[in-house]
Scaffold this motif. Structure first.
Motif, PDB file in Angstrom:
ATOM      1  N   LEU A   1      13.210  17.471  39.634  1.00  0.00           N
ATOM      2  CA  LEU A   1      12.623  18.805  39.616  1.00  0.00           C
ATOM      3  C   LEU A   1      11.359  18.874  38.756  1.00  0.00           C
ATOM      4  N   ALA A   2      11.363  18.243  37.597  1.00  0.00           N
ATOM      5  CA  ALA A   2      10.188  18.298  36.716  1.00  0.00           C
ATOM      6  C   ALA A   2       8.940  17.695  37.380  1.00  0.00           C
ATOM      7  N   PRO A   3       9.011  16.498  38.000  1.00  0.00           N
ATOM      8  CA  PRO A   3       7.833  15.977  38.697  1.00  0.00           C
ATOM      9  C   PRO A   3       7.383  16.875  39.864  1.00  0.00           C
ATOM     10  N   LEU A   4       8.349  17.507  40.540  1.00  0.00           N
ATOM     11  CA  LEU A   4       7.995  18.410  41.636  1.00  0.00           C
ATOM     12  C   LEU A   4       7.239  19.635  41.107  1.00  0.00           C
TER      13      LEU A   4
ATOM     14  N   LEU B   1      11.349  27.279  41.371  1.00  0.00           N
ATOM     15  CA  LEU B   1      11.700  26.085  42.151  1.00  0.00           C
ATOM     16  C   LEU B   1      13.157  25.682  41.950  1.00  0.00           C
ATOM     17  N   ALA B   2      13.684  25.873  40.739  1.00  0.00           N
ATOM     18  CA  ALA B   2      15.065  25.479  40.428  1.00  0.00           C
ATOM     19  C   ALA B   2      16.092  26.302  41.202  1.00  0.00           C
ATOM     20  N   GLU B   3      15.689  27.433  41.753  1.00  0.00           N
ATOM     21  CA  GLU B   3      16.595  28.226  42.583  1.00  0.00           C
ATOM     22  C   GLU B   3      16.758  27.612  43.970  1.00  0.00           C
ATOM     23  N   LEU B   4      15.773  26.833  44.391  1.00  0.00           N
ATOM     24  CA  LEU B   4      15.780  26.206  45.718  1.00  0.00           C
ATOM     25  C   LEU B   4      16.238  24.757  45.705  1.00  0.00           C
ATOM     26  N   TYR B   5      15.702  24.018  44.740  1.00  0.00           N
ATOM     27  CA  TYR B   5      15.864  22.571  44.738  1.00  0.00           C
ATOM     28  C   TYR B   5      16.833  22.114  43.657  1.00  0.00           C
ATOM     29  N   SER B   6      17.611  21.090  44.000  1.00  0.00           N
ATOM     30  CA  SER B   6      18.532  20.510  43.016  1.00  0.00           C
ATOM     31  C   SER B   6      17.735  19.754  41.953  1.00  0.00           C
ATOM     32  N   GLU B   7      18.363  19.519  40.833  1.00  0.00           N
ATOM     33  CA  GLU B   7      17.724  18.812  39.719  1.00  0.00           C
ATOM     34  C   GLU B   7      17.262  17.415  40.145  1.00  0.00           C
ATOM     35  N   ASN B   8      17.982  16.796  41.067  1.00  0.00           N
ATOM     36  CA  ASN B   8      17.649  15.440  41.519  1.00  0.00           C
ATOM     37  C   ASN B   8      16.964  15.432  42.894  1.00  0.00           C
ATOM     38  N   ILE B   9      16.149  16.445  43.157  1.00  0.00           N
ATOM     39  CA  ILE B   9      15.450  16.550  44.442  1.00  0.00           C
ATOM     40  C   ILE B   9      14.624  15.289  44.721  1.00  0.00           C
ATOM     41  N   GLU B  10      14.677  14.852  45.968  1.00  0.00           N
ATOM     42  CA  GLU B  10      13.771  13.802  46.450  1.00  0.00           C
ATOM     43  C   GLU B  10      12.793  14.496  47.383  1.00  0.00           C
ATOM     44  N   PHE B  11      11.515  14.465  47.033  1.00  0.00           N
ATOM     45  CA  PHE B  11      10.473  15.161  47.782  1.00  0.00           C
ATOM     46  C   PHE B  11       9.463  14.137  48.267  1.00  0.00           C
ATOM     47  N   VAL B  12       9.225  14.123  49.580  1.00  0.00           N
ATOM     48  CA  VAL B  12       8.336  13.136  50.184  1.00  0.00           C
ATOM     49  C   VAL B  12       7.323  13.863  51.062  1.00  0.00           C
ATOM     50  N   ASP B  13       6.059  13.494  50.918  1.00  0.00           N
ATOM     51  CA  ASP B  13       5.030  13.951  51.852  1.00  0.00           C
ATOM     52  C   ASP B  13       4.057  12.792  52.055  1.00  0.00           C
TER      53      ASP B  13
END
Length: 144
Positions: A48-51, A28-40
């Motif tokens: 990244l850790a919660p994701l 996942l760290a190859e795709l998403y930044s450390e401070n990713i905001e993910f909403v669904d």
């Protein structure tokens, strides 16, 4: 849109989700930044850790989860991407395949820092749980 015209990060995302599994979570760290905001429709996550935990929880008992991608609309550092998810989970729909259509809004630089998914939650979950499925069907039939 062909892959040659897509930014590499979007092609990487499609490859990642094409056959989603627990084994892929480490990348996942190859795709998403450390401070990713993910909403669904279910969660709003920051980081990244919660994701990673979210994906582990989703996939732990899933038999398979595959995505097919459709249209990609690109803007400056943004992408809207249509998809169809096919998955099987033993506790949903008696383990039969469930198909859900959706669209993702992605914002990125070299990595994705914002990912928002839009899909029909009842088509994904509620319709496939015995009592909730019956209630969901009754409600939908009443609205037609």
């Amino acid at each position: 849109m062909d892959n040659a015209a897509k930014p590499p990060i979007i092609t990487q995302l499609e490859d990642f989700y094409r056959h989603l599994s627990l084994a892929k979570i480490a990348s996942l760290a190859e795709l998403y930044s450390e401070n990713i905001e993910f909403v669904d429709p279910v969660h709003h996550l920051y980081g990244l850790a919660p994701l990673e935990e979210y994906f582990k929880h989703l996939l732990v008992n899933t038999e398979y989860c595959d995505f097919q991608f459709g249209h990609c609309l690109l803007g400056q550092g943004e992408c809207s991407l249509t998809w169809q998810m096919r998955f099987s989970h033993p506790k949903l729909g008696k383990g039969k395949e469930i198909v859900v259509d959706g669209i993702s809004l992605l914002k990125f630089t070299d990595k994705i820092y914002y990912h928002r998914d839009y899909y029909d939650l009842s088509a994904m979950l509620h319709d496939h749980v015995p009592l909730l499925g019956w209630l969901s069907k009754k409600l939908k039939d009443g609205l037609r």
